[in-house]
Design an enzyme around this catalytic site. Structure first.
Site, PDB file in Angstrom:
ATOM      1  CB  SER A 129      -0.903   0.039   1.229  1.00 54.77           C
ATOM      2  OG  SER A 129      -1.639   1.257   1.229  1.00 54.77           O
ATOM      3  CE  LYS A 184      -3.005  -2.523  -0.512  1.00 54.66           C
ATOM      4  NZ  LYS A 184      -4.110  -1.974  -1.270  1.00 54.66           N
ATOM      5  CG  HIS A 187      -4.802  -0.534   3.744  1.00 55.07           C
ATOM      6  ND1 HIS A 187      -5.013  -0.105   2.446  1.00 55.07           N
ATOM      7  CD2 HIS A 187      -4.087   0.433   4.348  1.00 55.07           C
ATOM      8  CE1 HIS A 187      -4.446   1.073   2.268  1.00 55.07           C
ATOM      9  NE2 HIS A 187      -3.896   1.429   3.403  1.00 55.07           N
ATOM     10  CG  ASN A 188      -7.209  -1.393  -0.515  1.00 48.13           C
ATOM     11  OD1 ASN A 188      -6.166  -1.275   0.128  1.00 48.13           O
ATOM     12  ND2 ASN A 188      -7.248  -1.297  -1.817  1.00 48.13           N
ATOM     13  CD  GLU A 191      -7.462   3.291  -0.127  1.00 45.55           C
ATOM     14  OE1 GLU A 191      -6.407   2.716   0.191  1.00 45.55           O
ATOM     15  OE2 GLU A 191      -7.890   3.322  -1.299  1.00 45.55           O
TER      16      GLU A 191
HETATM   17  C1  6PG Z   1      -3.167   1.448  -1.842  1.00 44.88           C
HETATM   18  C2  6PG Z   1      -4.463   1.703  -2.608  1.00 44.88           C
HETATM   19  C3  6PG Z   1      -4.538   0.900  -3.881  1.00 44.88           C
HETATM   20  C4  6PG Z   1      -5.932   0.943  -4.530  1.00 44.88           C
HETATM   21  C5  6PG Z   1      -6.168   2.190  -5.331  1.00 44.88           C
HETATM   22  C6  6PG Z   1      -7.514   2.136  -6.078  1.00 44.88           C
HETATM   23  O1  6PG Z   1      -3.268   0.892  -0.721  1.00 44.88           O
HETATM   24  O2  6PG Z   1      -2.122   1.843  -2.348  1.00 44.88           O
HETATM   25  O3  6PG Z   1      -5.540   1.276  -1.767  1.00 44.88           O
HETATM   26  O4  6PG Z   1      -4.256  -0.453  -3.550  1.00 44.88           O
HETATM   27  O5  6PG Z   1      -6.069  -0.088  -5.427  1.00 44.88           O
HETATM   28  O6  6PG Z   1      -6.180   3.237  -4.452  1.00 44.88           O
HETATM   29  O7  6PG Z   1      -8.506   1.589  -5.251  1.00 44.88           O
HETATM   30  P1  6PG Z   1     -10.078   1.792  -5.595  1.00 44.88           P
HETATM   31  O8  6PG Z   1     -10.205   1.889  -7.101  1.00 44.88           O
HETATM   32  O9  6PG Z   1     -10.747   0.553  -5.062  1.00 44.88           O
HETATM   33  O10 6PG Z   1     -10.488   3.064  -4.920  1.00 44.88           O
END
Ligand code: 6PG
Length: 480
Positions: A129, A184, A187-188, A191
């Site tokens: 990430s 991960k 984490h997303n 996010e």
């Molecule tokens: C990271 C981000 C990355 C993610 C993009 C697009 O941890 O560096 O989370 O992995 O894939 O930011 O994510 P989305 O298209 O799902 O918003």
């Protein structure tokens, strides 16, 4: 020529940056891309004494690596990972290591670990990430997969990973099988929740309080000095200062339809599978879906009248209330995320170190924030903490934030501002600490139409009952 210590397969921006990061840390790096011109263009820009060596065939790539070979895949997730490894297998020896560093679905990683172990290949599913900047200068790295492979790659991955202010590596072993890609994924999901909450705070200030753009940007920048200090708040403050030639905010010209590659959705799907009330992140995923229905929303505004009302003439709530709502909802979101990690660890037989996971996210990754130190501290106080909400620090923070949080959500409700994340978090907070919920009525309904039976609060909880709701209303004990 000395053999390379690691290969990077896939020279998109992330692959190129990770290879440069590895070379910066003294590693001899072999690079390969299926399209040779991409490899040529990349190495053509490198200094002659670069530690990076180009390879234009898989056989040549394999021959240029020390043993056991370590191949770091930076390809798209999905079937391409399987196809790439099938192509590599004839050139690999038993004990070689394949690291999948893409955003692969954890079930794919579990399958790959099991399959490739049978074929002598040691698999690591590694969450990475931090985007392009992170890959170049230090990502957060969440390794999982074959425990025997970790000691072989630990030094390399920890050299290129981010470090916290106090020097802790943001790369530590997460767990076997798919544990790395699962963390991960969480984490997303978090996010998504953080990003949704920030947009809701932005709209409360813009449409609820009618604040000028510059003041909103300054407010986010101010919040970035306190408990909300984080990468996402920092970039939001920056984004909200970028203007067009006519002085209008660039962000107001960006089409309001949110994309999503899928990791947040996967998080919510597994929460439903595991029965985890991941309400905030779920709402954040749905909010992206609703935002994508642009044409339908425009038509609905014409049909139903727009939701938004003009902001009150005076500041009906203090800015601190919106900050409190943002902070409290963030606590709920992370509490839910760690609740899902707890349930996943039980379901998938992982031993996850939650305090250490919070440290992995402390730097390098997209959700990096000061807040994660508090989470790490909470799990250090009690590694068996059932939920962050049982930690005194967070319980006290929520109690302090609650009045402002409620008034911010009320402002949204009264102003026609959708607050799916802030509102869902408040409902979760109220539900989670409700010793009694109205689910007894729901059980009666299920028993009425489906004879699904129920337990009674005033009798042996092991005993189930059914009422003849459409008959004489008698109640009978039902044994399985
Ligand atoms: C990271 C981000 C990355 C993610 C993009 C697009 O941890 O560096 O989370 O992995 O894939 O930011 O994510 P989305 O298209 O799902 O918003």
């Amino acid at each position: 020529m000395m053999p390379s210590e690691i290969a990077v397969y896939g020279l998109g921006v992330m692959g190129r940056n990770i290879a440069l990061n590895m070379a910066d840390h003294g590693l001899r790096v072999a690079v390969y891309n299926r399209t040779s011109s991409i490899t040529e263009d990349f190495v053509g820009e490198l200094p002659t004494d670069s530690r990076i060596t180009a390879h234009y065939s898989l056989e040549d790539l394999a021959a240029g690596l020390s043993s056991p070979r370590i191949i770091f895949l930076m390809t798209k997730a999905g079937g391409v990972v399987d196809r790439v490894v099938e192509g590599l297998l004839p050139h690999l020896d038993s004990g070689d290591i394949v690291i999948d560093a893409g955003n692969s679905h954890f079930r794919d990683s579990q399958r790959r670990w099991e399959d490739w172990r049978q074929r002598g290949i040691r698999f690591l599913g590694v969450g990475v990430s931090g985007g392009e900047e992170g890959a170049r200068h230090g990502p957060s790295i969440m390794p999982g997969g074959d425990p025997e492979a970790w000691p072989v790659v630990r030094d390399i991955l920890q050299r290129i990973a981010a470090r916290t202010e106090d020097g802790a590596s943001c790369c530590q072993w997460v767990g076997q099988g798919a544990a790395g890609h699962y963390v991960k994924m969480i984490h997303n999901g978090i996010e998504y929740g953080d990003m949704q909450l920030i947009t809701e705070a932005w709209q409360l200030m813009r449409d609820g309080l009618g604040m000028p753009a510059a003041e909103i940007a300054a407010t986010f920048a101010h919040w970035n000095q306190g408990v909300l200090a984080s990468y996402l708040i920092e970039i939001t403050a920056e984004i909200l200062t970028v203007t067009e030639h006519d002085g209008s905010l660039r962000v107001n010209h960006i089409l309001d339809t949110a994309g999503q590659k899928g990791t947040g959705r996967w998080t919510a799907i597994d929460a439903l599978e595991l029965g985890v009330p991941l309400t905030l992140i779920g709402e954040a995923v749905f909010a992206r879906a609703l935002s994508s229905m642009k044409a339908e929303r425009v038509a609905a505004a014409a049909q139903l009248g727009s939701a938004k009302v003009t902001p009150a003439s005076k500041r009906v709530i203090e800015l601190d209330a919106i900050r409190d709502a943002l902070y409290a909802a963030k606590i709920i979101s992370y509490a839910q995320g760690f609740l899902q990690l707890r349930e996943a660890a039980a379901e998938y037989d992982w031993q996850l170190a939650y305090g250490e996971i919070a440290t992995l996210w402390r730097a390098g990754c997209i959700i990096r924030s000061r807040f994660l130190n508090d989470i790490r501290d909470a799990f250090e106080r009690d590694p068996g903490l059932p939920s962050l909400l049982f930690d005194d620090f967070f319980a006290s923070a929520l109690r302090s934030a609650e009045p402002g949080w409620r008034s911010a959500v009320t402002l949204g409700v009264q102003s026609g501002i959708p607050l799916p994340a802030m509102g869902a978090a408040l409902s979760f907070f109220d539900g989670y600490r409700s010793a009694v919920l109205p689910a007894g009525l729901l059980q009666a309904q299920r028993d009425y139409f489906g004879a699904h039976t129920y337990q009674r609060t005033d009798r042996d909880p092991e005993q189930r009952w059914h009422t003849r709701w459409t008959g004489d209303l008698s109640e009978e004990a039902i044994d399985d």
